[in-house]
Scaffold this motif. Structure first.
Motif, PDB file in Angstrom:
ATOM      1  N   TYR A   9      30.981  54.005  41.219  1.00 30.96           N
ATOM      2  CA  TYR A   9      31.740  53.234  40.242  1.00 30.96           C
ATOM      3  C   TYR A   9      32.980  52.661  40.920  1.00 30.96           C
ATOM      4  O   TYR A   9      33.381  53.090  41.999  1.00 30.96           O
ATOM      5  CB  TYR A   9      32.126  54.131  39.057  1.00 30.96           C
ATOM      6  N   PHE A  10      33.585  51.697  40.257  1.00 28.71           N
ATOM      7  CA  PHE A  10      34.744  51.000  40.809  1.00 28.71           C
ATOM      8  C   PHE A  10      35.862  50.968  39.776  1.00 28.71           C
ATOM      9  O   PHE A  10      35.616  50.730  38.587  1.00 28.71           O
ATOM     10  CB  PHE A  10      34.368  49.579  41.237  1.00 28.71           C
ATOM     11  N   LEU A  11      37.073  51.186  40.236  1.00 22.95           N
ATOM     12  CA  LEU A  11      38.257  51.200  39.377  1.00 22.95           C
ATOM     13  C   LEU A  11      39.071  49.929  39.606  1.00 22.95           C
ATOM     14  O   LEU A  11      39.397  49.603  40.750  1.00 22.95           O
ATOM     15  CB  LEU A  11      39.122  52.428  39.691  1.00 22.95           C
ATOM     16  N   ALA A  12      39.371  49.225  38.533  1.00 20.09           N
ATOM     17  CA  ALA A  12      40.233  48.044  38.596  1.00 20.09           C
ATOM     18  C   ALA A  12      41.542  48.345  37.874  1.00 20.09           C
ATOM     19  O   ALA A  12      41.534  48.865  36.759  1.00 20.09           O
ATOM     20  CB  ALA A  12      39.551  46.841  37.955  1.00 20.09           C
ATOM     21  N   ILE A  13      42.654  48.011  38.516  1.00 24.21           N
ATOM     22  CA  ILE A  13      43.988  48.216  37.943  1.00 24.21           C
ATOM     23  C   ILE A  13      44.684  46.870  37.874  1.00 24.21           C
ATOM     24  O   ILE A  13      44.747  46.146  38.866  1.00 24.21           O
ATOM     25  CB  ILE A  13      44.820  49.188  38.797  1.00 24.21           C
ATOM     26  N   VAL A  83      43.325  46.311  42.993  1.00 21.47           N
ATOM     27  CA  VAL A  83      44.598  46.228  42.275  1.00 21.47           C
ATOM     28  C   VAL A  83      45.047  44.775  42.230  1.00 21.47           C
ATOM     29  O   VAL A  83      45.035  44.069  43.240  1.00 21.47           O
ATOM     30  CB  VAL A  83      45.689  47.074  42.968  1.00 21.47           C
ATOM     31  N   CYS A  84      45.432  44.310  41.052  1.00 23.12           N
ATOM     32  CA  CYS A  84      46.031  42.983  40.913  1.00 23.12           C
ATOM     33  C   CYS A  84      47.259  43.106  40.027  1.00 23.12           C
ATOM     34  O   CYS A  84      47.493  44.147  39.422  1.00 23.12           O
ATOM     35  CB  CYS A  84      45.037  41.970  40.333  1.00 23.12           C
ATOM     36  N   GLY A  85      48.055  42.030  39.951  1.00 23.17           N
ATOM     37  CA  GLY A  85      49.257  42.162  39.141  1.00 23.17           C
ATOM     38  C   GLY A  85      50.085  40.905  39.087  1.00 23.17           C
ATOM     39  O   GLY A  85      49.720  39.855  39.624  1.00 23.17           O
ATOM     40  N   LEU A  86      51.220  41.039  38.434  1.00 21.61           N
ATOM     41  CA  LEU A  86      52.137  39.926  38.234  1.00 21.61           C
ATOM     42  C   LEU A  86      52.686  39.424  39.561  1.00 21.61           C
ATOM     43  O   LEU A  86      52.810  40.173  40.527  1.00 21.61           O
ATOM     44  CB  LEU A  86      53.283  40.329  37.319  1.00 21.61           C
TER      45      LEU A  86
END
Length: 225
Positions: A9-13, A83-86
């Motif tokens: 499985y893969f976790l996206a944040i 991980v992605c973000g502002l």
């Protein structure tokens, strides 16, 4: 729910301006468990908008733990994390990776005078949303924070630092700061010298698809990964 031990499985944040979200996907792209937390924002003066790096990590931990619980899978089955973000919001951290101050968010308008100053001294026209004038504001108004800063970090990069201990950013986020030399794919020494930030305080730049670290034992203990 029962899952095959061999399944991965893969976790996206996603650390956005106003929230933190985490979701676990199967290798087939099926969502297995997700969590959401609203982000506290601070308005110490009119047109100022700040966030706290401690909240960034605290809410990330809560979202990871809740998404794992809801998914019912074993943490060892998480094969990768994205991980992605502002953008545009640079958090100053010390040599131990601890936040030194709240971070100015992209919609904070206090740096308009610094935008005008950059326009007068370069051929660039920059808006209040990007990082360059905000860093110049810090140089002019909080030089002690700049002096103590080991690295300036975007939200997703701070989360990855806490997960892996690795300092890095990616080319797409670096390109949104008005501080990049696009031809070289590296920080513009001229722009950094102009605003008064040493290059060594900026993060190494990697491709967005690179593996940029592995979860540490400390982070595993905090997050349940």
């Amino acid at each position: 729910m029962n899952f095959e031990a061999t399944a991965i499985y893969f976790l996206a944040i996603d650390l956005s301006t106003t929230a933190c979200k985490a979701i676990i996907f199967s290798s087939a792209g099926e969502p297995m468990g997700e969590a959401h937390r609203d982000m506290p924002l601070f308005h110490p003066q009119p047109n100022w908008v700040e966030a706290d790096g401690h909240d960034w990590w605290r809410l990330t931990v809560e979202c990871i733990r809740e998404s794992l619980r809801k998914s019912g899978i074993e943490p060892s089955q998480i094969a990768g994390i994205g991980v992605c973000g502002l953008m545009h919001a640079l958090l100053p951290v010390d040599e131990s990776g601890e936040p030194l101050d709240r971070v100015m968010l992209w919609m904070d308008q206090r740096c308009q005078p610094q935008c005008d100053w950059i326009g007068e001294n370069t051929s660039r026209r920059v808006s209040t949303t990007v990082s360059a004038p905000k860093l110049r504001w810090l140089v002019e108004n909080k030089p002690e924070i700049v002096d103590k800063t080991h690295k300036f970090m975007l939200g997703k990069d701070f989360v990855r630092l806490r997960l892996t201990g690795e300092y890095a950013t990616d080319l797409s986020d670096a390109g949104g700061m008005a501080l990049l030399d696009g031809e070289k794919g590296d920080w513009s020494v001229e722009m950094l010298q102009l605003i008064g930030i040493p290059k060594q305080k900026m993060l190494p730049i990697r491709e967005s698809t690179e593996i940029a670290g592995h979860v540490t034992k400390k982070a595993a203990g905090e997050t349940g990964l």
